[in-house]
Scaffold this active site. Sequence first.
Site, short mmCIF file in Angstrom:
data_model
loop_
_atom_site.label_atom_id
_atom_site.label_comp_id
_atom_site.label_asym_id
_atom_site.label_seq_id
_atom_site.Cartn_x
_atom_site.Cartn_y
_atom_site.Cartn_z
N TYR A 29 66.82 -14.11 27.33
CA TYR A 29 65.70 -15.01 27.05
C TYR A 29 65.41 -15.96 28.20
O TYR A 29 64.33 -16.55 28.25
CB TYR A 29 65.95 -15.77 25.74
CG TYR A 29 66.05 -14.84 24.56
CD1 TYR A 29 64.93 -14.14 24.12
CD2 TYR A 29 67.26 -14.62 23.90
CE1 TYR A 29 65.01 -13.26 23.05
CE2 TYR A 29 67.35 -13.74 22.84
CZ TYR A 29 66.22 -13.06 22.42
OH TYR A 29 66.31 -12.18 21.38
N ARG A 70 66.76 -11.15 11.65
CA ARG A 70 66.36 -9.75 11.78
C ARG A 70 65.64 -9.36 10.48
O ARG A 70 65.92 -9.93 9.42
CB ARG A 70 67.57 -8.84 12.01
CG ARG A 70 68.37 -9.16 13.27
CD ARG A 70 69.57 -8.24 13.39
NE ARG A 70 70.33 -8.48 14.62
CZ ARG A 70 71.38 -9.30 14.72
NH1 ARG A 70 71.79 -9.96 13.64
NH2 ARG A 70 72.01 -9.46 15.87
N ARG A 91 61.68 -12.99 16.06
CA ARG A 91 63.06 -13.40 16.38
C ARG A 91 63.18 -13.71 17.87
O ARG A 91 63.79 -14.71 18.26
CB ARG A 91 64.03 -12.28 15.96
CG ARG A 91 65.49 -12.52 16.33
CD ARG A 91 66.33 -11.39 15.73
NE ARG A 91 67.61 -11.20 16.41
CZ ARG A 91 68.73 -11.80 16.09
NH1 ARG A 91 68.75 -12.69 15.10
NH2 ARG A 91 69.85 -11.53 16.75
N LYS A 117 74.23 -7.72 11.36
CA LYS A 117 74.51 -6.63 12.28
C LYS A 117 75.96 -6.68 12.74
O LYS A 117 76.47 -7.75 13.09
CB LYS A 117 73.58 -6.73 13.50
CG LYS A 117 73.68 -5.54 14.43
CD LYS A 117 72.65 -5.65 15.54
CE LYS A 117 72.71 -4.43 16.46
NZ LYS A 117 71.72 -4.52 17.56
N HIS A 171 74.77 -13.25 18.24
CA HIS A 171 75.13 -12.38 19.35
C HIS A 171 76.62 -12.50 19.66
O HIS A 171 77.15 -13.60 19.75
CB HIS A 171 74.34 -12.74 20.62
CG HIS A 171 72.90 -12.36 20.55
ND1 HIS A 171 71.93 -12.89 21.37
CD2 HIS A 171 72.24 -11.48 19.73
CE1 HIS A 171 70.76 -12.36 21.08
NE2 HIS A 171 70.93 -11.50 20.09
N HIS A 209 60.43 -8.08 14.75
CA HIS A 209 61.52 -8.53 15.62
C HIS A 209 61.02 -9.44 16.73
O HIS A 209 61.78 -10.23 17.29
CB HIS A 209 62.25 -7.32 16.21
CG HIS A 209 63.68 -7.59 16.57
ND1 HIS A 209 64.66 -7.75 15.63
CD2 HIS A 209 64.28 -7.75 17.79
CE1 HIS A 209 65.82 -8.00 16.25
NE2 HIS A 209 65.61 -8.00 17.55
#
Length: 363
Positions: free
Chosen positions: A342, A217, A310, A242, A333, A307
């Site tokens: 994805y 990120r 990424r 995050k 994640h 982003h």
Amino acid sequence: MITIFQKNADELSVSFPYTPERVKRIKKITGRRWDPKSKCWLVPNTSGSQSQLMHEFQDEEIIWDSMTLEKTKDEKALEVQAADSNNTLTHLKKQLTLKGYTSKTIKAYLGQVKRFLEYANKDTQALDKQDVEQYMYVLLHDQENSHSYVNQTLSAIKFFFQFVLKHKPLTYEIPRPKKENKLPEVLNNEEVIAVLSKVSNHKHKAILYLVYSSGLRVGEVVRLKVENIDAQRMMIHIKQGKGRNDRYTILSEVALKVLRKYAAMEKPTDWLFPGGKENSFLTERSVQKVFSKACQEANIKKRASVHTLRHSFATHLLEGGTDLRYIQELLGHKSSKTTEIYTHVSSKSLRKIQSPLDRLLEE
């Protein structure tokens, strides 16, 4: 520069040099209208409209006429209300900090609640469910904000009601906007190479190489320290990413070469990418500007941000045969469902499907 003055008792005149973006912003103001005779925009002369103008043009220089700001007979009451709002926001910041929220989330929540208080324009203890519902309607219908933006606003207000005002959870009864099912924008291999080739500055090149090659990120790459790069194990240690989570991700050999070339010239000692101020790291906005300029020079037509690199990292790994579980770990994640998005943008499986048109023509 945005110039605002009082047209009459009921309306404010707003003028600025034309750009499509500014017109898009002014159209979000409730009750706005274009005055072809004066060649300016007119908006209601209310505290709510003033708050909307301040929000929409917060990154612009705003020139207010001295007589523009709304006056009331009881100026003392306004001062008391402003002091109440400031004290409330200070209390909110304290509660968010005690709950362990990140500085980025704290800043976002403070901004959301501040704009809500400015719109409601009443004593904080008098706020109720109807005020929240009306504000949500304005954000969605009048200002046409995204559902994700409105959802974040509602989360901030819900926290505010529960932990600052100590009210019963009124906002739990307020329906959230349906989550938008948007697929991430992805650059193909040639587009990634085109963008990276347009960056000549060694520092900027190292940043974008790391973002794409490691799936970082933008907030993570600018906060990297020299000690986070493990060249022996070819890994990068992301600390407090995050959700305040630590993780490891891969370090590309190509990216490491670019990084070493940059380090030999700049010799960073603490922050890997220091900013202009002492003991600070490079701002996220600076990286976004570098990427946007590279996209323009590479003639990229897609709506891409840093982003997007990424997203491209994850998609290209999936198309290359990497297991989805490993991609989830590299991206950090919590849920596999987040990573599964994805599969909808990857061409790996879709390429195996033959269009019926091709089949008909072949026959």
